[in-house]
Enzyme design. Structure first.
Site, short mmCIF file in Angstrom:
data_model
loop_
_atom_site.label_atom_id
_atom_site.label_comp_id
_atom_site.label_asym_id
_atom_site.label_seq_id
_atom_site.Cartn_x
_atom_site.Cartn_y
_atom_site.Cartn_z
N TRP A 182 -52.16 29.48 -19.67
CA TRP A 182 -53.54 30.09 -21.21
C TRP A 182 -53.63 31.70 -20.79
CZ3 TRP A 182 -55.37 26.72 -24.25
CH2 TRP A 182 -55.19 25.75 -23.71
N ASP A 198 -61.68 34.67 -17.94
CA ASP A 198 -61.31 33.27 -18.39
C ASP A 198 -61.96 32.48 -17.36
OD1 ASP A 198 -61.65 30.92 -19.37
OD2 ASP A 198 -59.65 30.65 -20.34
N LYS A 215 -65.64 22.17 -19.10
CA LYS A 215 -65.25 21.44 -18.01
C LYS A 215 -65.78 21.36 -16.38
CE LYS A 215 -60.60 23.88 -19.65
NZ LYS A 215 -60.00 22.53 -19.72
#
Length: 361
Positions: free
Chosen positions: A102, A172, A196
């Protein structure tokens, strides 16, 4: 109906009590006679939902007043493209520390708009570590430094907030937000896809230090301008109201359960259960991440023989343990154990893993 233990990485499991409340309110929200998803986002009913969600999230994460909070669509990947547009001047450098898949995605989204610079990367070792801070090659006068707090696929997590001096730190936090206390004041921007730890897919939280909104950034449409979204209170266009509502319910649940301090304790216990099985399996299972930076949220692991992968997944599903297949970028297995995953579910997986080894070892 028997609910399984869902170890999906995202969209991930939601608290059962939240789902039941949403079910009860689906047709009639608080006696209005209509669902919250049918009501105007500018009406008093949804304004109440939105206001409470922000206040509760500020309380949960201890967000200072000098930070704006946005609830937007588009996902974390969209945020990654908007960061340079809003906070970097044309041609200005921005530093990225890559600790997994990511992080690579983040820099890919930024490259069309900024002089994106890889300040450090652990790709050479398969993203099993986080590059040591003393080795970071930070740019002079960078717009910001970007990190991925927890790498969902590779199972690597920053355990400390890195010091990057006066340059704003952007992070992030999609897969670890609200799982332990964080000092928001050490970051310029924190962002997280909700799917999540915070709620359902379809809404993204962006937390911005207000002074950064004074930056001119780059030419962009109004809908891509965070200043406009702040002014419009996340309603510059019609927001993902159902997702925002569910996020609000999930945040209320986390507060009622004891907040981030309690979830930090639970996360340590849950991840410890799985790493204990892996580390004491004699090589039957293996996790290749440096122990100092192992994720508490996502536990990737491999069986000693790939031929056992399908039987493992099949037998796990038969006892109510689902979504354990690893990401295609890495393979193997992955157990995502976010806040909504009860300790009983992780204990069930640990017991199954020991039993599977006994029968197949």
């Amino acid at each position: 109906m028997s609910r399984v233990h869902n170890f999906a990485a995202g969209p991930a499991a939601l608290p059962e009590s939240v789902l039941r409340q949403a079910q009860e309110e689906m047709l009639d929200w608080h006696g209005v006679g209509a669902s919250i998803v049918e009501l105007s986002h500018r009406g008093p009913e949804f304004i109440q939902v939105a206001t409470e969600a922000e206040a509760d999230l500020r309380r949960l994460l201890s967000i200072p007043d000098n930070y704006a909070v946005l609830f937007l669509g588009g996902g974390a990947t969209t945020v990654q493209a908007l960061l340079p547009l809003n906070f970097a001047a044309p041609g200005q450098a921005a530093d990225y520390v890559l600790s997994g898949h990511w992080g690579k995605t983040a820099i890919k989204q930024a490259r069309p708009y900024v002089a994106a610079h890889v300040a450090a990367t652990s790709e050479a070792d398969g993203f099993r570590t986080i590059p040591a801070r003393e080795g970071w090659q930070l740019s002079k006068d960078a717009a910001y430094v970007h990190i991925t707090a927890n790498e969902t696929i590779h199972g690597v997590e920053f355990r400390d907030t890195p010091d990057v001096g006066d340059v704003p730190l952007f992070a992030d936090f999609s897969s670890s937000i609200a799982s332990e206390p964080i000092d928001v004041s050490r970051y310029g921007v924190i962002y997280a896809g909700a799917q999540k730890n915070l709620g359902p897919v379809g809404v993204t939280v962006v937390i911005i230090r207000r002074d950064l909104l004074e930056r001119a950034g780059q030419p962009r449409a109004d809908i891509l301008d965070y200043r406009s979204h702040v002014k419009g209170e996340s309603m510059l266009n019609t927001p993902p109201s159902w997702n925002w509502y569910l996020l609000g319910l999930t945040v209320k649940w986390m507060l009622a359960e004891g907040g981030v301090d309690e979830f930090a304790r639970r996360s340590a216990r849950k991840s410890g259960l799985l790493y204990d099985v892996i580390d004491n399996s004699g090589g039957f299972y293996r996790n290749e991440v440096d122990k100092a930076v192992r994720s508490r949220m996502n536990v990737p692991f491999f069986l000693h023989d790939d031929a056992l992968d399908k039987p493992f997944l099949k037998e796990a599903a038969e006892v109510g343990l689902i979504s354990l297949k690893g990401h295609r970028a890495l393979g193997g297995m992955r157990a995502s154990i976010y806040n909504a995953m009860p300790e009983a579910g992780v204990q069930a997986l640990a017991d199954f893993m020991r039993d599977f080894q006994r029968r197949h070892g």
